[in-house]
Design a protein around this motif. Structure first.
Motif, PDB file in Angstrom:
ATOM      1  N   LYS A   1      15.798  38.628   0.845  1.00 36.60           N
ATOM      2  CA  LYS A   1      15.815  39.511   2.002  1.00 36.60           C
ATOM      3  C   LYS A   1      16.891  40.601   1.950  1.00 36.60           C
ATOM      4  CE  LYS A   1      15.052  39.359   6.905  1.00 36.60           C
ATOM      5  NZ  LYS A   1      14.859  38.551   8.078  1.00 36.60           N
ATOM      6  N   PRO A   2      18.095  40.351   1.478  1.00 37.42           N
ATOM      7  CA  PRO A   2      19.127  41.398   1.501  1.00 37.42           C
ATOM      8  C   PRO A   2      18.735  42.634   0.689  1.00 37.42           C
ATOM      9  CG  PRO A   2      20.129  39.270   1.107  1.00 37.42           C
ATOM     10  CD  PRO A   2      18.639  39.083   0.994  1.00 37.42           C
ATOM     11  N   VAL A   3      18.981  43.800   1.281  1.00 40.73           N
ATOM     12  CA  VAL A   3      18.716  45.078   0.626  1.00 40.73           C
ATOM     13  C   VAL A   3      19.941  45.959   0.852  1.00 40.73           C
ATOM     14  CG1 VAL A   3      17.213  47.114   0.507  1.00 40.73           C
ATOM     15  CG2 VAL A   3      16.239  44.875   1.077  1.00 40.73           C
ATOM     16  N   PRO A   4      20.702  46.234  -0.216  1.00 41.16           N
ATOM     17  CA  PRO A   4      21.889  47.077  -0.048  1.00 41.16           C
ATOM     18  C   PRO A   4      21.512  48.551   0.095  1.00 41.16           C
ATOM     19  CG  PRO A   4      21.594  46.561  -2.352  1.00 41.16           C
ATOM     20  CD  PRO A   4      20.531  45.794  -1.595  1.00 41.16           C
TER      21      PRO A   4
ATOM     22  N   LEU B   1      24.976  41.178  -5.033  1.00 40.86           N
ATOM     23  CA  LEU B   1      24.738  40.061  -5.947  1.00 40.86           C
ATOM     24  C   LEU B   1      23.368  39.438  -5.700  1.00 40.86           C
ATOM     25  CD1 LEU B   1      28.272  38.423  -5.995  1.00 40.86           C
ATOM     26  CD2 LEU B   1      27.086  39.458  -7.957  1.00 40.86           C
ATOM     27  N   THR B   2      23.015  39.262  -4.448  1.00 40.79           N
ATOM     28  CA  THR B   2      21.709  38.704  -4.111  1.00 40.79           C
ATOM     29  C   THR B   2      20.599  39.667  -4.511  1.00 40.79           C
ATOM     30  OG1 THR B   2      22.659  37.441  -2.297  1.00 40.79           O
ATOM     31  CG2 THR B   2      20.278  37.796  -2.238  1.00 40.79           C
ATOM     32  N   TYR B   3      20.815  40.948  -4.255  1.00 42.75           N
ATOM     33  CA  TYR B   3      19.806  41.947  -4.604  1.00 42.75           C
ATOM     34  C   TYR B   3      19.617  42.054  -6.124  1.00 42.75           C
ATOM     35  CZ  TYR B   3      16.969  46.132  -4.076  1.00 42.75           C
ATOM     36  OH  TYR B   3      15.932  47.035  -4.100  1.00 42.75           O
ATOM     37  N   LEU B   4      20.706  41.959  -6.870  1.00 44.03           N
ATOM     38  CA  LEU B   4      20.586  41.951  -8.332  1.00 44.03           C
ATOM     39  C   LEU B   4      19.764  40.754  -8.799  1.00 44.03           C
ATOM     40  CD1 LEU B   4      24.185  43.031  -9.408  1.00 44.03           C
ATOM     41  CD2 LEU B   4      22.085  44.402  -9.557  1.00 44.03           C
TER      42      LEU B   4
ATOM     43  N   ALA C   1      20.494  39.633 -12.382  1.00 43.25           N
ATOM     44  CA  ALA C   1      21.561  38.628 -12.340  1.00 43.25           C
ATOM     45  C   ALA C   1      20.951  37.282 -11.973  1.00 43.25           C
ATOM     46  CB  ALA C   1      22.630  39.018 -11.323  1.00 43.25           C
ATOM     47  N   THR C   2      21.668  36.230 -12.327  1.00 44.99           N
ATOM     48  CA  THR C   2      21.268  34.876 -11.951  1.00 44.99           C
ATOM     49  C   THR C   2      22.432  34.217 -11.216  1.00 44.99           C
ATOM     50  OG1 THR C   2      22.053  33.921 -14.024  1.00 44.99           O
ATOM     51  CG2 THR C   2      19.741  34.612 -13.949  1.00 44.99           C
ATOM     52  N   ASP C   3      22.122  33.215 -10.450  1.00 45.07           N
ATOM     53  CA  ASP C   3      23.143  32.430  -9.756  1.00 45.07           C
ATOM     54  C   ASP C   3      23.078  31.015 -10.312  1.00 45.07           C
ATOM     55  OD1 ASP C   3      25.020  31.410  -8.039  1.00 45.07           O
ATOM     56  OD2 ASP C   3      23.782  31.573  -6.232  1.00 45.07           O
TER      57      ASP C   3
ATOM     58  N   GLU D   1       7.579  42.392  -5.894  1.00 41.82           N
ATOM     59  CA  GLU D   1       7.232  40.972  -5.850  1.00 41.82           C
ATOM     60  C   GLU D   1       8.314  40.088  -5.251  1.00 41.82           C
ATOM     61  OE1 GLU D   1       6.261  39.951  -9.883  1.00 41.82           O
ATOM     62  OE2 GLU D   1       4.350  41.057  -9.826  1.00 41.82           O
ATOM     63  N   ARG D   2       9.580  40.536  -5.265  1.00 37.76           N
ATOM     64  CA  ARG D   2      10.672  39.625  -4.926  1.00 37.76           C
ATOM     65  C   ARG D   2      11.522  40.042  -3.728  1.00 37.76           C
ATOM     66  NH1 ARG D   2      12.299  36.016  -9.076  1.00 37.76           N
ATOM     67  NH2 ARG D   2      14.472  36.501  -8.663  1.00 37.76           N
ATOM     68  N   VAL D   3      11.311  41.252  -3.191  1.00 40.41           N
ATOM     69  CA  VAL D   3      12.083  41.696  -2.027  1.00 40.41           C
ATOM     70  C   VAL D   3      11.180  41.646  -0.791  1.00 40.41           C
ATOM     71  CG1 VAL D   3      13.404  43.575  -0.983  1.00 40.41           C
ATOM     72  CG2 VAL D   3      13.604  43.125  -3.444  1.00 40.41           C
ATOM     73  N   VAL D   4      11.567  40.832   0.161  1.00 43.60           N
ATOM     74  CA  VAL D   4      10.795  40.641   1.385  1.00 43.60           C
ATOM     75  C   VAL D   4      10.617  41.977   2.112  1.00 43.60           C
ATOM     76  CG1 VAL D   4      10.819  39.559   3.680  1.00 43.60           C
ATOM     77  CG2 VAL D   4      11.595  38.267   1.676  1.00 43.60           C
ATOM     78  N   GLY D   5       9.374  42.282   2.460  1.00 43.47           N
ATOM     79  CA  GLY D   5       9.083  43.463   3.269  1.00 43.47           C
ATOM     80  C   GLY D   5       8.634  44.687   2.502  1.00 43.47           C
ATOM     81  N   THR D   6       8.845  44.711   1.198  1.00 46.89           N
ATOM     82  CA  THR D   6       8.486  45.917   0.447  1.00 46.89           C
ATOM     83  C   THR D   6       6.977  46.156   0.463  1.00 46.89           C
ATOM     84  OG1 THR D   6       8.455  44.696  -1.635  1.00 46.89           O
ATOM     85  CG2 THR D   6      10.477  45.865  -1.083  1.00 46.89           C
ATOM     86  N   GLU D   7       6.241  45.114   0.295  1.00 47.59           N
ATOM     87  CA  GLU D   7       4.784  45.249   0.273  1.00 47.59           C
ATOM     88  C   GLU D   7       4.273  45.811   1.601  1.00 47.59           C
ATOM     89  OE1 GLU D   7       1.103  42.206  -0.050  1.00 47.59           O
ATOM     90  OE2 GLU D   7       2.667  41.967  -1.570  1.00 47.59           O
TER      91      GLU D   7
END
Length: 151
Positions: free
Chosen positions: A4-7, A53-56, A62-64, A87-93
């Motif tokens: 969800k985070p989008v910088p 970091l979450t957005y990467l 990046a990985t955690d 595919e991985r950022v909520v809301g883009t679609e």
């Protein structure tokens, strides 16, 4: 996994590479990754660093790991970034579908309102605006005079 985070988007993709380069090459529990991003990039505070970091991770840059964050070997390839963004950022679609469903450019506020009414979810204007700006940066949308249209 979706994120969800989008910088706030940078001016160009090269800036994403700079931020990614500040992430350690290997996980190390002794490294404060947020402080490292603040020290080595234009990022100014821990909240912004954590969002990046979450957005990467969302962009697969990046990985955690249990021992901490690490950058991946994936390069800054626009096509791969577009795919991860979609595919991985909520809301883009939903945002991009809203742009494609109209025959005229839309302002961020109108996109946010249409997404909210169609999906019956709250989509704060600031987040919608950031998604739109990232879509422009990743060449999925165009912007002129504060209005957006699909590319």
């Amino acid at each position: 996994m979706r994120f969800k985070p989008v910088p706030e988007p940078p001016a160009e993709l090269a800036d994403v590479a700079t931020i990614r380069a500040a992430v350690p090459a290997t996980p190390d529990e002794d490294i404060d990754c947020c402080a490292r991003l603040i020290d080595r990039t234009r990022i100014s505070d821990r909240d912004e660093a954590a969002t990046w970091l979450t957005y990467l991770r969302a962009l697969e840059l990046a990985t955690d790991e249990p021992a901490g964050f690490a950058r991946t070997s994936m390069g800054i390839d626009p096509e791969r970034l577009r795919t991860a963004f979609l595919e991985r950022v909520v809301g883009t679609e939903a945002v991009l579908e809203t742009l494609e469903a109209t025959d005229r450019p839309l302002e961020a506020r109108e996109v946010s309102t249409r997404v909210r009414s169609r999906n019956r979810v709250e989509k704060p204007l600031e987040r919608t605006d950031r998604i739109l700006e990232w879509a422009v940066l990743l060449e999925l949308a165009d912007s002129e005079g504060g209005q957006y249209r699909p590319r």
